[in-house]
Design a protein around this motif. Structure first.
Motif, PDB file in Angstrom:
ATOM      1  N   GLY A  59       5.265 -21.855 -13.510  1.00 31.64           N
ATOM      2  CA  GLY A  59       4.904 -23.303 -13.433  1.00 31.64           C
ATOM      3  C   GLY A  59       3.587 -22.998 -12.400  1.00 31.64           C
ATOM      4  N   PRO A  60       3.366 -23.868 -11.461  1.00 31.30           N
ATOM      5  CA  PRO A  60       2.356 -23.993 -10.355  1.00 31.30           C
ATOM      6  C   PRO A  60       2.679 -23.169  -9.101  1.00 31.30           C
ATOM      7  CG  PRO A  60       3.870 -25.858 -10.054  1.00 31.30           C
ATOM      8  CD  PRO A  60       4.475 -25.162 -11.331  1.00 31.30           C
ATOM      9  N   PHE A  61       4.055 -22.604  -9.158  1.00 34.69           N
ATOM     10  CA  PHE A  61       4.582 -21.635  -8.085  1.00 34.69           C
ATOM     11  C   PHE A  61       4.230 -20.288  -8.107  1.00 34.69           C
ATOM     12  CE2 PHE A  61       6.614 -25.895  -7.384  1.00 34.69           C
ATOM     13  CZ  PHE A  61       5.758 -26.193  -6.203  1.00 34.69           C
ATOM     14  N   THR A  62       4.326 -19.340  -7.103  1.00 39.51           N
ATOM     15  CA  THR A  62       4.561 -17.760  -7.274  1.00 39.51           C
ATOM     16  C   THR A  62       5.571 -17.743  -6.191  1.00 39.51           C
ATOM     17  OG1 THR A  62       2.094 -17.511  -7.786  1.00 39.51           O
ATOM     18  CG2 THR A  62       3.587 -15.660  -6.643  1.00 39.51           C
ATOM     19  N   TYR A  63       6.781 -17.318  -6.991  1.00 34.21           N
ATOM     20  CA  TYR A  63       7.911 -16.965  -5.818  1.00 34.21           C
ATOM     21  C   TYR A  63       8.133 -15.534  -5.558  1.00 34.21           C
ATOM     22  CZ  TYR A  63       9.863 -21.658  -7.408  1.00 34.21           C
ATOM     23  OH  TYR A  63       9.666 -22.937  -7.975  1.00 34.21           O
ATOM     24  N   ASN A  64       8.689 -15.278  -4.473  1.00 33.14           N
ATOM     25  CA  ASN A  64       9.180 -14.122  -4.019  1.00 33.14           C
ATOM     26  C   ASN A  64      10.391 -14.107  -3.579  1.00 33.14           C
ATOM     27  OD1 ASN A  64       9.623 -11.470  -3.006  1.00 33.14           O
ATOM     28  ND2 ASN A  64       7.420 -11.261  -2.213  1.00 33.14           N
ATOM     29  N   VAL A  65      11.376 -13.515  -4.176  1.00 36.03           N
ATOM     30  CA  VAL A  65      12.827 -13.423  -3.560  1.00 36.03           C
ATOM     31  C   VAL A  65      13.097 -12.258  -2.693  1.00 36.03           C
ATOM     32  CG1 VAL A  65      15.203 -13.324  -4.141  1.00 36.03           C
ATOM     33  CG2 VAL A  65      13.739 -14.630  -5.584  1.00 36.03           C
TER      34      VAL A  65
ATOM     35  N   VAL B  31       8.825 -27.930  -4.949  1.00 35.55           N
ATOM     36  CA  VAL B  31       9.695 -26.914  -5.333  1.00 35.55           C
ATOM     37  C   VAL B  31      10.891 -27.622  -5.546  1.00 35.55           C
ATOM     38  CG1 VAL B  31      10.831 -24.646  -4.458  1.00 35.55           C
ATOM     39  CG2 VAL B  31       8.585 -25.417  -3.749  1.00 35.55           C
ATOM     40  N   PRO B  32      11.293 -27.319  -7.077  1.00 35.32           N
ATOM     41  CA  PRO B  32      12.669 -27.967  -7.460  1.00 35.32           C
ATOM     42  C   PRO B  32      13.959 -27.318  -6.862  1.00 35.32           C
ATOM     43  CG  PRO B  32      11.660 -26.529  -9.038  1.00 35.32           C
ATOM     44  CD  PRO B  32      10.745 -26.583  -8.016  1.00 35.32           C
ATOM     45  N   MET B  33      14.777 -27.706  -6.785  1.00 32.53           N
ATOM     46  CA  MET B  33      16.241 -27.037  -6.365  1.00 32.53           C
ATOM     47  C   MET B  33      16.608 -26.130  -7.532  1.00 32.53           C
ATOM     48  SD  MET B  33      17.678 -28.695  -3.741  1.00 32.53           S
ATOM     49  CE  MET B  33      19.184 -28.628  -3.639  1.00 32.53           C
ATOM     50  N   LEU B  34      16.847 -24.977  -7.008  1.00 32.27           N
ATOM     51  CA  LEU B  34      17.174 -23.915  -7.943  1.00 32.27           C
ATOM     52  C   LEU B  34      18.629 -23.542  -8.430  1.00 32.27           C
ATOM     53  CD1 LEU B  34      14.748 -21.518  -5.874  1.00 32.27           C
ATOM     54  CD2 LEU B  34      14.367 -22.675  -7.706  1.00 32.27           C
TER      55      LEU B  34
ATOM     56  N   ILE C  14      20.066 -16.894  -0.194  1.00 30.40           N
ATOM     57  CA  ILE C  14      18.876 -16.183  -1.025  1.00 30.40           C
ATOM     58  C   ILE C  14      17.673 -16.563   0.040  1.00 30.40           C
ATOM     59  CG2 ILE C  14      17.549 -15.726  -2.774  1.00 30.40           C
ATOM     60  CD1 ILE C  14      20.094 -16.258  -4.496  1.00 30.40           C
ATOM     61  N   THR C  15      16.923 -15.574   0.351  1.00 28.59           N
ATOM     62  CA  THR C  15      15.698 -16.067   1.033  1.00 28.59           C
ATOM     63  C   THR C  15      14.353 -16.013   0.005  1.00 28.59           C
ATOM     64  OG1 THR C  15      16.361 -14.887   3.087  1.00 28.59           O
ATOM     65  CG2 THR C  15      14.001 -15.422   2.951  1.00 28.59           C
ATOM     66  N   VAL C  16      13.865 -16.982   0.021  1.00 24.35           N
ATOM     67  CA  VAL C  16      12.812 -17.176  -1.079  1.00 24.35           C
ATOM     68  C   VAL C  16      11.429 -17.747  -0.477  1.00 24.35           C
ATOM     69  CG1 VAL C  16      12.197 -18.903  -3.146  1.00 24.35           C
ATOM     70  CG2 VAL C  16      14.396 -17.963  -2.801  1.00 24.35           C
ATOM     71  N   ALA C  17      10.330 -17.268  -0.751  1.00 22.57           N
ATOM     72  CA  ALA C  17       8.994 -17.670  -0.559  1.00 22.57           C
ATOM     73  C   ALA C  17       8.501 -18.377  -1.787  1.00 22.57           C
ATOM     74  CB  ALA C  17       8.317 -16.588  -0.040  1.00 22.57           C
ATOM     75  N   ALA C  18       8.023 -19.734  -1.512  1.00 18.18           N
ATOM     76  CA  ALA C  18       7.038 -20.346  -2.757  1.00 18.18           C
ATOM     77  C   ALA C  18       5.581 -20.481  -2.277  1.00 18.18           C
ATOM     78  CB  ALA C  18       8.045 -21.337  -3.024  1.00 18.18           C
ATOM     79  N   THR C  19       4.837 -20.288  -3.352  1.00 15.87           N
ATOM     80  CA  THR C  19       3.440 -20.668  -2.775  1.00 15.87           C
ATOM     81  C   THR C  19       2.987 -21.547  -3.832  1.00 15.87           C
ATOM     82  OG1 THR C  19       2.888 -18.394  -1.917  1.00 15.87           O
ATOM     83  CG2 THR C  19       1.109 -19.573  -2.391  1.00 15.87           C
ATOM     84  N   ASN C  20       2.410 -22.599  -3.537  1.00 15.63           N
ATOM     85  CA  ASN C  20       1.823 -23.710  -4.654  1.00 15.63           C
ATOM     86  C   ASN C  20       0.290 -23.184  -4.932  1.00 15.63           C
ATOM     87  OD1 ASN C  20       0.902 -25.726  -5.933  1.00 15.63           O
ATOM     88  ND2 ASN C  20       0.771 -27.216  -4.454  1.00 15.63           N
ATOM     89  N   GLY C  21       0.241 -22.615  -6.359  1.00 14.08           N
ATOM     90  CA  GLY C  21      -1.112 -22.150  -6.751  1.00 14.08           C
ATOM     91  C   GLY C  21      -1.839 -22.823  -7.519  1.00 14.08           C
TER      92      GLY C  21
ATOM     93  N   ALA D 285      -2.095 -23.947  -1.977  1.00  8.14           N
ATOM     94  CA  ALA D 285      -2.230 -22.848  -1.322  1.00  8.14           C
ATOM     95  C   ALA D 285      -1.350 -22.913  -0.151  1.00  8.14           C
ATOM     96  CB  ALA D 285      -3.677 -22.595  -0.824  1.00  8.14           C
ATOM     97  N   GLN D 286      -0.211 -23.585   0.002  1.00 10.62           N
ATOM     98  CA  GLN D 286       0.640 -23.463   1.169  1.00 10.62           C
ATOM     99  C   GLN D 286       1.769 -22.815   0.568  1.00 10.62           C
ATOM    100  OE1 GLN D 286       1.998 -27.477   2.333  1.00 10.62           O
ATOM    101  NE2 GLN D 286       3.612 -26.358   3.839  1.00 10.62           N
ATOM    102  N   THR D 287       2.359 -21.887   1.465  1.00  9.71           N
ATOM    103  CA  THR D 287       3.378 -21.313   1.262  1.00  9.71           C
ATOM    104  C   THR D 287       4.522 -21.529   2.161  1.00  9.71           C
ATOM    105  OG1 THR D 287       2.391 -19.075   0.637  1.00  9.71           O
ATOM    106  CG2 THR D 287       4.162 -18.810   1.244  1.00  9.71           C
ATOM    107  N   GLN D 288       5.796 -21.679   1.735  1.00  8.53           N
ATOM    108  CA  GLN D 288       7.113 -21.987   2.463  1.00  8.53           C
ATOM    109  C   GLN D 288       8.107 -20.851   2.267  1.00  8.53           C
ATOM    110  OE1 GLN D 288       8.334 -26.102   2.468  1.00  8.53           O
ATOM    111  NE2 GLN D 288      10.485 -25.524   2.839  1.00  8.53           N
TER     112      GLN D 288
END
Length: 173
Positions: A40-46, A85-88, A71-78, A120-123
């Protein structure tokens, strides 16, 4: 004659296109931890995963029903606009779905409940599950509830060394 021949041809093309679209919806994308994962609008990195038998220490320790999986996750809004970011969820090998725990007490760098990211923000942060020891697939939604399309990240079973449990000493706080 030309009209009769073109109608069946067009009908066949339409049916094949529709069935092709249906198979696209059912397609599952599989990724490994460490991959850049578009959903979707995000790019994730586990980034990592850690198993814990408790969270916190001493009298403030939280005990799981099964075992905690962090689980450590990074999400970037593209996207070009604000997005949440939804609950996973985790999917077990038997198909059972486990929702992310909404209480981050005792977890360093908890991802949190309010996850609205600007363009473009990453959390980055940790998400928590209470699950039996097993390998899982982390389900990442594309954000479109109409399609129900998910991207999956393999979370292999690997037991980590845990720090020893701290026992409170009488008379000390």
């Amino acid at each position: 004659m030309l009209r009769r021949m073109s109608f069946p041809f067009l009908l066949a093309v339409a049916v094949s296109l529709l069935s092709g679209c249906r198979s696209l919806v059912a397609t599952r994308a599989e990724y490994q931890m460490g991959d850049r994962i578009p959903a979707g609008p995000f790019t994730y990195n586990v980034v990592e995963k850690v198993w814990r038998s408790q969270l916190g220490e001493n009298f403030q320790a939280r005990m799981p029903e099964n075992r905690f999986l962090l689980i450590t996750v990074a999400a970037t809004n593209g996207s070009g606009s604000e997005a949440s970011v939804p609950m996973l969820e985790l999917e077990a090998p038997n198909g059972k779905i486990y929702r992310e725990i909404e209480n981050g007490e005792g977890v360093d760098n908890w991802f949190g409940l309010l996850r609205t990211l600007q363009p473009a923000q990453t959390q980055q942060g940790r998400i928590i599950f209470d699950v039996p020891l097993s390998s899982y697939r982390l389900r990442l939604s594309d954000g479109d509830s109409a399609t129900g399309h998910f991207t999956y990240v393999q979370i292999p079973l690997q037991i980590d060394d845990e720090p020893p449990l701290a026992s409170p000493v009488p008379g000390k706080q």
